[in-house]
Structures are given as structure tokens and as C-alpha cells.
Design an enzyme around this catalytic site. Structure first.
Site, PDB file in Angstrom:
ATOM      1  N   ASN A  94      -6.519   2.677   5.988  1.00  0.00           N
ATOM      2  CA  ASN A  94      -6.416   2.989   4.564  1.00  0.00           C
ATOM      3  C   ASN A  94      -6.063   1.761   3.740  1.00  0.00           C
ATOM      4  O   ASN A  94      -6.651   0.710   3.934  1.00  0.00           O
ATOM      5  CB  ASN A  94      -5.444   4.148   4.338  1.00  0.00           C
ATOM      6  CG  ASN A  94      -6.110   5.315   3.646  1.00  0.00           C
ATOM      7  OD1 ASN A  94      -6.879   5.145   2.700  1.00  0.00           O
ATOM      8  ND2 ASN A  94      -5.838   6.527   4.098  1.00  0.00           N
ATOM      9  N   ASP A 145      -1.710   6.378   1.254  1.00  0.00           N
ATOM     10  CA  ASP A 145      -3.177   6.349   1.245  1.00  0.00           C
ATOM     11  C   ASP A 145      -3.639   4.984   0.733  1.00  0.00           C
ATOM     12  O   ASP A 145      -3.305   3.963   1.308  1.00  0.00           O
ATOM     13  CB  ASP A 145      -3.684   7.513   0.389  1.00  0.00           C
ATOM     14  CG  ASP A 145      -5.109   7.929   0.720  1.00  0.00           C
ATOM     15  OD1 ASP A 145      -5.943   7.047   0.960  1.00  0.00           O
ATOM     16  OD2 ASP A 145      -5.402   9.135   0.711  1.00  0.00           O
TER      17      ASP A 145
END
Length: 311
Positions: free
Chosen positions: A162, A214
Site C-alpha cells: 500500500n 492504506d
């Protein structure tokens, strides 16, 4: 004045990979599961998109020196598309390379990627996720594209590759493997394109923050802005002290990534998702792009990928 959060686009399924192009004052991003690339121009409030055949599209990075070329991922492939930013389909798709072709990895896909300050693409993969939250862990890897049909592997046993960000002054790269619930720092060699000496610089567990980290971006002070999926927030983090400077909350839980934009790079554009998890649907405005003003921070321009350096 407190930061102001507003909705600026229509909803998608899984918004990700925001990239601000300062030359045309527009935001590019993807809808991974919607298999589409998107362009949003604030000055005209125009939101256009193009559908990509072949699988999930998880990253989109403009190509240096071209107004209509973008490097994208399609499943386990990296490809270059020709797109005018308006048409509903790209006029051309050229596949560069497909990774992880072993039978046990056929269910993998790319999940995130960016160009570094040298114009080098970094992109990572993840294992199969037949149902949201039910991931086959440690199936992915982190790569750089070193030739038009060649990659170099930097990390293996990655679960969900990510967020990426770089601080050239400190010679650091920041990286997220989401299920670890940490933000990691590496020593970064911009010339060789290598990373060494992993160090955890922020841990969501120690701050009792729900969800998983994220995408992320970096500001001119060297501080990180980390999106928290299933946590409904952006974390403003000092990577040198591990301090949580502030926490920005949003009216939906699945916050996925952020990029600075606007004429002065002082507006944060934040993507989100509306994935149904365990039968629970995400209500409006989940899946929209948000604009955040009044943070007091300014960003560093996103880097474009330089394909001319590739053999």
C-alpha cells in the site's frame, strides 16, 4: 480554523491512487473494482472516466513528457494506456509485463504504486481476497519497474502492498503493508533505487486506532498523511518522532488514500470506498472523493513515471 471536508465527485466502488497533475490542475485516480480510470477538474467540476478491460485497475501514474499516456495496472499486469482524459475508453493499451505467473499466484493482483523522485515506478501486489477481509496473507511483493518488460523485487511475503512516500532530504522511503497496522521507514538510495534498514515509525495499535493504514502522502514539512481504511480518518504523522499531530475524520469509514492538489498544493484530495463488508453496505457519501481545506499544510507534487529511462 478547523479543516473543512467536502464531497467533490460522484461515488465509485473502490477509489484509490489519487495523483494531482499541477500542469492541468486536475486529479487522476482509479476505481479498482470498477476497472476504471478517472479525471476530476475542480475549475469546471468535470468528472470523466474510462473503462479498462481485463481486470482490476489499482494504480494510474502519468508518463513524463506526454499529456495522454498513463502507466496503469490491470490485475497482475503493468500497462501503458493512451487516454485523452475524456473518452469512455482508452485509444490504446500496451502491456509491458505480467508478474507472479506461478500457478499459486494467479489470484494475485497489483494493489498500489507510485513514481519515486527519480521517475521510477514502485508497485506492490497482494494475494487473493475472495471476500473483503478474508485475504490470503503474505502472497504479494514490492517491485520497481527497471525495464519496459523487467521488474526488480525488493520485498516479499507482503500481504497488502500500500502507501508510498519519499523524503529526498532525509533519504527515506515510507511504506505500508496494511495488515501489519504500521507505517515503515526505509533508507532510500535514489540513484540505485534500493531500500534498506526497515524501521517502524508509527504503530496504529499503540495509538488504539481502529482500521488499517492504506494510502499516504507527504507534506513540505516532511510529515505524513495516512489514510485509514475502516477507520474513517486521515492521520497526520511526524515520522521522525512518531507523533500523531492530528486526526481528520470523514463521514464514511473506508478512507483509502490522499494527495495534495490545488493551485498552491494546499488542498487534500482524499479517495474512499463503498465496499460491502459482512453484509453491511456503506452509505453515501462513501466512495466519493473528498476535498479538505484549511489543514495549514502544503504538499509536494506527485512524480510522473519516466519511461525513457527504461531499456
Amino acid at each position: 480554523m478547523a479543516p473543512i471536508v467536502e464531497v467533490v465527485t460522484e461515488r465509485v466502488t473502490l477509489g484509490e491512487g489519487p495523483h494531482w497533475d499541477p500542469y492541468i490542475q486536475s486529479l487522476f485516480y482509479v476505481d479498482i473494482l470498477g476497472q476504471s480510470v478517472h479525471k476530476y477538474t475542480p475549475a469546471t467540476n468535470a468528472h470523466t472516466q474510462a473503462y479498462i478491460e481485463g481486470g482490476p485497475v489499482s494504480l494510474l501514474v502519468p508518463v513524463e513528457g506526454h499529456s495522454d499516456l498513463f502507466l496503469i495496472s490491470i490485475g497482475r499486469k503493468l500497462a501503458v494506456i493512451t487516454w485523452d482524459g475524456v473518452s469512455e475508453k482508452p485509444s490504446k493499451i500496451e502491456t509491458l509485463i505480467e508478474v507472479e505467473n506461478e500457478p499459486e499466484n494467479r489470484g494475485n493482483r497489483f494493489n498500489d504504486g507510485k513514481a519515486d523522485p527519480a521517475g521510477r515506478l514502485w508497485a506492490g501486489t497482494m494475494g487473493p481476497e475472495p471476500e473483503i477481509g478474508k485475504l490470503e496473507p503474505e502472497m504479494g511483493s514490492l517491485y520497481t519497474l527497471i525495464g519496459k518488460a523487467e521488474v526488480k523485487k525488493h520485498l516479499s511475503k507482503v500481504s497488502i502492498a500500500n502507501g508510498l512516500a519519499w523524503n529526498t532530504k532525509l533519504k527515506k522511503m515510507y511504506y505500508i503493508d496494511s495488515p501489519k497496522r504500521t507505517v515503515d521507514q526505509y533508507d532510500y538510495d535514489i540513484v540505485k533505487g534500493t531500500i534498506t534498514n526497515r524501521k517502524v515509525i508509527f504503530d496504529l495499535d499503540s495509538h488504539k486506532i481502529p482500521g488499517v493504514p492504506d494510502g499516504m502522502t507527504i507534506d513540505t514539512d516532511g510529515n505524513l498523511w495516512v489514510a485509514v481504511f475502516d477507520g474513517g480518518c486521515l492521520l497526520h504523522v511526524n515520522p521522525n518522532t512518531s507523533e500523531l499531530i492530528k486526526k481528520l475524520t470523514f463521514p464514511c469509514k473506508q478512507i483509502t488514500a490522499a494527495a495534495f492538489g490545488g493551485p498552491n498544493l494546499d488542498e487534500l484530495y482524499v479517495t474512499s470506498a463503498r465496499l460491502t463488508v459482512k453484509g453491511v453496505e456503506q452509505k453515501e457519501p462513501a466512495g466519493a472523493v473528498f476535498k479538505v481545506t484549511g489543514t495549514g499544510a502544503r504538499g509536494i507534487p506527485n512524480y510522473k513515471v519516466n519511461l525513457d529511462n527504461l531499456k
